[in-house]
Design an enzyme around this catalytic site. Structure first.
Site, PDB file in Angstrom:
ATOM      1  N   ALA A  11      40.464  32.133  43.667  1.00 25.05           N
ATOM      2  CA  ALA A  11      39.885  31.812  42.365  1.00 25.05           C
ATOM      3  C   ALA A  11      40.949  31.773  41.268  1.00 25.05           C
ATOM      4  CB  ALA A  11      38.812  32.831  42.000  1.00 25.05           C
ATOM      5  N   LEU A  51      39.334  38.918  40.441  1.00 26.19           N
ATOM      6  CA  LEU A  51      39.003  37.604  40.997  1.00 26.19           C
ATOM      7  C   LEU A  51      39.538  37.518  42.415  1.00 26.19           C
ATOM      8  CD1 LEU A  51      39.924  35.281  37.986  1.00 26.19           C
ATOM      9  CD2 LEU A  51      37.653  35.441  39.026  1.00 26.19           C
ATOM     10  N   ASP A  52      38.848  36.762  43.267  1.00 28.31           N
ATOM     11  CA  ASP A  52      39.355  36.504  44.616  1.00 28.31           C
ATOM     12  C   ASP A  52      40.686  35.761  44.523  1.00 28.31           C
ATOM     13  OD1 ASP A  52      37.017  37.573  45.679  1.00 28.31           O
ATOM     14  OD2 ASP A  52      36.000  35.631  45.719  1.00 28.31           O
ATOM     15  N   PRO A  53      41.575  35.925  45.524  1.00 22.11           N
ATOM     16  CA  PRO A  53      42.870  35.220  45.485  1.00 22.11           C
ATOM     17  C   PRO A  53      42.735  33.717  45.292  1.00 22.11           C
ATOM     18  CG  PRO A  53      42.899  36.899  47.187  1.00 22.11           C
ATOM     19  CD  PRO A  53      41.493  36.859  46.666  1.00 22.11           C
TER      20      PRO A  53
END
Length: 238
Positions: free
Chosen positions: A51, A47-49
């Protein structure tokens, strides 16, 4: 003892983590490796930071050898789209690169725009992504200021909820195939409504049959001990 000299984990299986914001997925993996005293941990997609939400860790050889099957599972996300301002990452962690007026948008127009982006679609890949070009991650090339041609991939999208919550804000839930960038969906939706935009929130709710409702709170991970965390490891079930 270094991680590479650690033995196989006591138990092989899945560990469902609810990733907090501002932790990277690799932070969660590194903390889990230290607690479980094993290097043999894979994942079902990072996951993106910015998110939050479901991150599935694959613990031990029996789980990691099925990583490809987990990576290809469909996923469900909820997100918040801010209209009128585009960032270079298409989310709130990026720098502003474009601002446009937001035309009057109705609930019906938002729903129709989402409907037009349903099924099999061609989506742009964000420049700030883990996709590789010539062996380098696109986010590394973007940070170096390297020019890149826009790349695209095909994904399948099902919009499960779309709600105009403010004149310049839309909340939505989407079920999508692997390889989908929800940031891209937000950008495409904003374009379809005659403006631009970026995500201000993103949460992964499901990976295949697995739900974030059954996940361990990642905020508690640093204070967790080995026995408590192993008790949350469940059998492999794609």
């Amino acid at each position: 003892m270094s991680l590479k000299n650690l033995p196989e984990p006591q138990k092989s299986g899945l560990l469902l983590i609810d990733k907090p914001a501002d932790f990277s997925s690799h932070d969660i993996i590194a903390i889990s490796r230290r607690i479980l005293k094993t290097k043999k941990i894979g994942h079902s997609g990072t996951l993106d930071p910015m998110a939050t939400g479901l991150l599935i860790l694959l613990i031990g050889r029996e789980a990691t050898k099925r990583q490809t099957a987990f990576l290809t599972l469909s996923k469900t996300y909820s997100a918040v789209l801010k209209l009128g301002l585009e960032t270079d990452t298409w989310d709130a962690h990026g720098s502003a690169v474009n601002q446009m007026p937001v035309p009057p948008v109705t609930q019906a127009q938002a729903e129709q725009a989402a409907q037009n982006l349903s099924g099999l679609i061609r989506q742009p890949i964000p420049f700030f992504s883990a996709k590789k070009i010539g062996g380098e991650h696109m986010y590394d090339l973007a940070r170096k200021g390297k020019e890149m041609e826009r790349r695209y991939n095909e994904v399948t999208v099902e919009w499960r909820k779309i709600q105009l919550t403010k004149p310049d804000e839309i909340e939505f839930t989407v079920h999508c195939s692997c390889g989908t960038y929800v940031r891209s969906l937000g950008f495409l939706l904003a374009q379809a409504l005659g403006t631009t935009g970026h995500l201000t929130a993103l949460r992964r709710l499901e990976i295949g049959p697995h739900s974030v409702q059954n996940a361990f709170d990642g905020n508690l991970l640093k204070e967790c001990d080995l026995d408590t965390l192993y008790a949350r490891v469940e059998s492999v079930n794609v």
